[in-house]
Scaffold this motif. Structure first.
Motif, PDB file in Angstrom:
ATOM      1  N   GLY A 165       2.048  -6.029  -5.772  1.00 51.93           N
ATOM      2  CA  GLY A 165       0.772  -6.657  -6.050  1.00 51.93           C
ATOM      3  C   GLY A 165       0.953  -8.042  -6.646  1.00 51.93           C
ATOM      4  O   GLY A 165       2.081  -8.507  -6.861  1.00 51.93           O
ATOM      5  N   GLU A 222       3.469  -5.567  -9.521  1.00 55.23           N
ATOM      6  CA  GLU A 222       3.441  -4.110  -9.623  1.00 55.23           C
ATOM      7  C   GLU A 222       3.615  -3.465  -8.253  1.00 55.23           C
ATOM      8  O   GLU A 222       3.236  -4.027  -7.233  1.00 55.23           O
ATOM      9  CB  GLU A 222       2.112  -3.646 -10.251  1.00 55.23           C
ATOM     10  N   LYS A 223       4.207  -2.278  -8.263  1.00 57.80           N
ATOM     11  CA  LYS A 223       4.412  -1.558  -7.013  1.00 57.80           C
ATOM     12  C   LYS A 223       3.120  -0.871  -6.580  1.00 57.80           C
ATOM     13  O   LYS A 223       2.420  -0.270  -7.392  1.00 57.80           O
ATOM     14  CB  LYS A 223       5.507  -0.503  -7.167  1.00 57.80           C
ATOM     15  N   ILE A 224       2.846  -0.951  -5.274  1.00 60.68           N
ATOM     16  CA  ILE A 224       1.714  -0.259  -4.680  1.00 60.68           C
ATOM     17  C   ILE A 224       2.259   0.608  -3.556  1.00 60.68           C
ATOM     18  O   ILE A 224       2.873   0.110  -2.610  1.00 60.68           O
ATOM     19  CB  ILE A 224       0.665  -1.240  -4.130  1.00 60.68           C
ATOM     20  N   LYS A 243      -3.840   3.774  -1.156  1.00 57.10           N
ATOM     21  CA  LYS A 243      -2.890   3.039  -1.985  1.00 57.10           C
ATOM     22  C   LYS A 243      -2.872   3.665  -3.373  1.00 57.10           C
ATOM     23  O   LYS A 243      -3.919   4.035  -3.908  1.00 57.10           O
ATOM     24  CB  LYS A 243      -3.295   1.566  -2.098  1.00 57.10           C
ATOM     25  N   TRP A 250      -1.363   3.166  -7.372  1.00 55.98           N
ATOM     26  CA  TRP A 250      -0.758   2.324  -8.400  1.00 55.98           C
ATOM     27  C   TRP A 250      -0.222   3.204  -9.531  1.00 55.98           C
ATOM     28  O   TRP A 250      -0.722   4.309  -9.773  1.00 55.98           O
ATOM     29  CB  TRP A 250      -1.789   1.372  -8.991  1.00 55.98           C
TER      30      TRP A 250
END
Length: 667
Positions: free
Chosen positions: A267, A271-273, A323, A325
């Motif tokens: 993101g 951050e990983k999505i 998705k 988070w």
């Protein structure tokens, strides 16, 4: 509403992304169609995709047909990015395989169809570009029957083929020829229809359509639709076929949580999505979930795909794609919650090429490594291999285009310019015989407080590395057993010649340790007690001694190839195949066309591709894919080691005790 997770697959340039745009537009999900040439399509969002006009990363879009929500996944068509397709296959309910009416059935088309058939994924075939000059209908249907599947049923006829006014007339219940062909195809898997067909009984069109949906849903039959993604011809019948003939997603929202991660992106804040397909249960915001081997995290936000894109939601239920988070350590391929049986199966061969990558500025070495590590999160088959001794990084690849894309990504997104050395072929080693070795604690030359004995022997083909115990499980603490097993797998990444060792069985035959103890009235002294580190350090020495006794054979990847050439050029092509160490089978003459199949070393395929046009007047067509490995002829190639080299005992022990001397002997 029902949900259908649909993949769009094709050979590069068959019009896959254009079809995605047309479906979204026809369903009202977008107000205006983008174009690949204009670089403004919904699913090709990367700058490189827009510039090159190809799909590099899979992308998800959503639309509705009647009461069916379609989550459409656009996948790359270029063979260098087959890993993206690999991950998508595991989350599909159905697929549309796009074939160009002009270029016909191409190499990647056949590779994809074989994968779809192996996985029994319900598949419709869409013949695109009927408006283009040179478009085919009857000849292409024949090619589909010969080269893709005999279980194909054309669902309409093309009018004004090869021009902008090209249109499609769907077959209906009043078309006797269509009814006869449909009944004939359905009879192969339906006894009642077979009996009625043989006896000349009445066959209701409604019953045949119902049977068509059933057999399509079982991947026994493949309806073929014609059309044009650019003009919109034939799109309405295709959309109706998608809704009617492909099965909706299954899974109980109230069941145990089970999903799969098929894509990971970053993101705006880094951050990983995770892109997740849920097969069972419901994932909710603030849920704590397990993933991968031993990962655990809290879901901080969710979105689901609907109404054209992803919208925020509080829950992601079975059958849906969304998705997620909050799962900081998640990786592509991880199972969310309970893993599905067989979910880790690989559908396409692993990369067979490797290259060394260097930063153009020495100061960028750390930034380059961090960037490559982030890219490997998004594409695990990139396969980073780091040489800590020489501070070098190697990347495994499918092809040269992938190398160019990685270089552009590093420069454009991370500000790191790199150079690649020449691409080399990745070999493997297979164990030749049986070998064993053991070292006992407190007995020379063993400097570690551990006893480890190992036997290595050949295993079944495609079995990988299998670890077994011949000692009692309680003979040493479980943590020590795990340390040995993990180190065995790590050590066999580099065999006697530096290549990964596979298809073998390693058995632990001896074990022993020194229990925790200390001097009188003193605290624990690890110099007097065994630790997991003792087993990790000793295992490579024992294992490589056993492997040295057994011996190993270096094997190179082989491609299964199929050539279609003018018959009169066979004589000029055979000497080249001989020089490239290919092993062709007897040719098959079909009129003026010659079909030639055989095996060729993967390292020689590129040269064959380059020389083929000149030797066949530009008419030769080559299809090839990795099929198996064979022992290298002549002197086996050696791959430079990146570990502490347990084959050199003195240097190995020196490097363990003095990490600052790791460079010794490497100049």
């Amino acid at each position: 509403m029902r949900t259908l997770n649909l993949g769009i697959l094709a050979h590069v340039d068959a019009g896959k992304t254009s079809l995605t745009e047309r479906l979204l537009y026809a369903a009202g999900a977008i107000a205006q169609m983008g174009s690949v040439d204009g670089g403004d399509t919904q699913t090709d969002s990367l700058a490189q995709e827009r510039r090159r006009g190809i799909t590099i990363k899979s992308a998800v879009a959503s639309f509705a047909i009647d009461d069916v929500t379609i989550n459409l996944i656009d996948t790359p068509g270029h063979p260098d990015f087959i890993a993206e397709v690999e991950r998508v296959l595991s989350v599909l309910d159905g697929a549309v395989l796009v074939v160009s009416a002009v270029e016909g059935v191409q190499a990647q088309t056949r590779v994809l169809m074989r994968a779809l058939q192996r996985l029994a994924i319900p598949t419709l075939i869409f013949v695109n570009k009927i408006d283009r000059r040179g478009a085919q209908e009857a000849a292409l249907l024949a090619a589909i029957g010969q080269r893709l599947t005999r279980a194909a049923v054309p669902m309409g006829a093309v009018l004004s083929l090869g021009g902008r006014e090209a249109a499609v007339t769907p077959f209906g219940g009043d078309d006797a020829a269509f009814i006869g062909l449909l009944a004939e195809r359905l009879a192969d898997h339906n006894a009642a229809i077979l009996a009625a067909y043989v006896e000349g009984g009445a066959l209701s069109y409604r019953g045949l359509r119902k049977a068509l949906a059933v057999q399509t849903g079982r991947a026994q039959l493949h309806p073929v639709f014609f059309g044009s993604a650019i003009t919109g011809a034939g799109i309405a019948p295709l959309m109706a076929g998608i809704a009617e003939l492909l099965p909706a997603a299954r899974g109980k929202p109230e069941g145990p949580v089970s999903g799969a991660v098929f894509k990971v992106e970053r993101g705006p804040a880094g951050e990983k999505i995770a892109f997740v397909r849920m097969f069972s249960g419901t994932l909710r915001t603030r849920d704590r979930v397990t993933f991968g081997q031993d990962g655990e995290g809290k879901v901080t936000a969710l979105s689901v795909f609907e109404r054209g894109g992803a919208v925020r939601a509080e829950a992601l239920a079975a059958g849906r794609i969304g998705k997620v988070w909050g799962l900081a350590e998640v990786r592509i391929g991880d199972a969310i919650g309970e893993p599905r049986p067989g979910a880790a199966a690989r559908h396409f061969p692993a990369p067979t090429l490797e290259t060394l990558v260097r930063p153009l500025r020495a100061a960028d070495k750390g930034a380059m490594l961090a960037a490559l590590a982030q890219l490997s999160e998004q594409d695990p088959l990139i396969g980073l291999r780091q040489d800590d001794l020489r501070q070098e990084v190697f990347v495994s690849l499918y092809g040269e285009v992938q190398k160019e894309v990685i270089a552009e990504t590093l420069a454009g997104e991370f500000g790191v310019e790199v150079a690649f050395e020449a691409t080399t072929t990745l070999c493997i080693e297979r164990v030749a015989g049986v070998g064993s070795a053991a070292e006992v604690l407190r007995q020379k030359p063993n400097p570690f407080l551990a006893t480890v004995g190992l036997r290595i022997e050949p295993g079944a083909l495609h079995s990988g590395v299998v670890f077994r115990l011949e000692v009692e499980l309680g003979s040493i603490p479980l943590a020590f057993h795990k340390a040995v097993e993990e180190t065995v797998h790590k050590t066999l990444a580099q065999g006697l010649y530096g290549w990964p060792v596979t298809d073998c069985v390693v058995t632990m035959t001896h074990s022993g340790y020194q229990p925790r103890q200390s001097h009188s009235h003193a605290i624990f002294d690890k110099s007097m007690s065994s630790t997991a580190g003792d087993f990790r350090n000793l295992t490579p020495l024992v294992l490589m001694a056993a492997l040295k006794q057994a011996g190993s054979v270096v094997c190179e990847p082989m491609h299964r190839f199929e050539l279609e050439i003018p018959g009169d050029t066979l004589g000029t092509l055979l000497p080249l195949l001989a020089r490239l160490e290919a092993a062709p089978r007897p040719p098959l003459m079909q009129g003026a066309v010659c079909r030639l199949e055989g095996d060729i070393p993967a390292a020689r395929v590129h040269e064959l591709q380059q020389r083929l046009p000149g030797l066949t007047r530009g008419e030769g067509v080559l299809e090839s894919e990795t099929d198996h490995y064979r022992p290298v002829r002549g002197a086996p190639p050696v791959r430079r080691r990146t570990d502490l080299d347990p084959l050199d005992r003195r240097m190995y022990l020196l490097r363990l005790s003095r990490p600052d001397l790791a460079w010794i002997g490497e100049a």
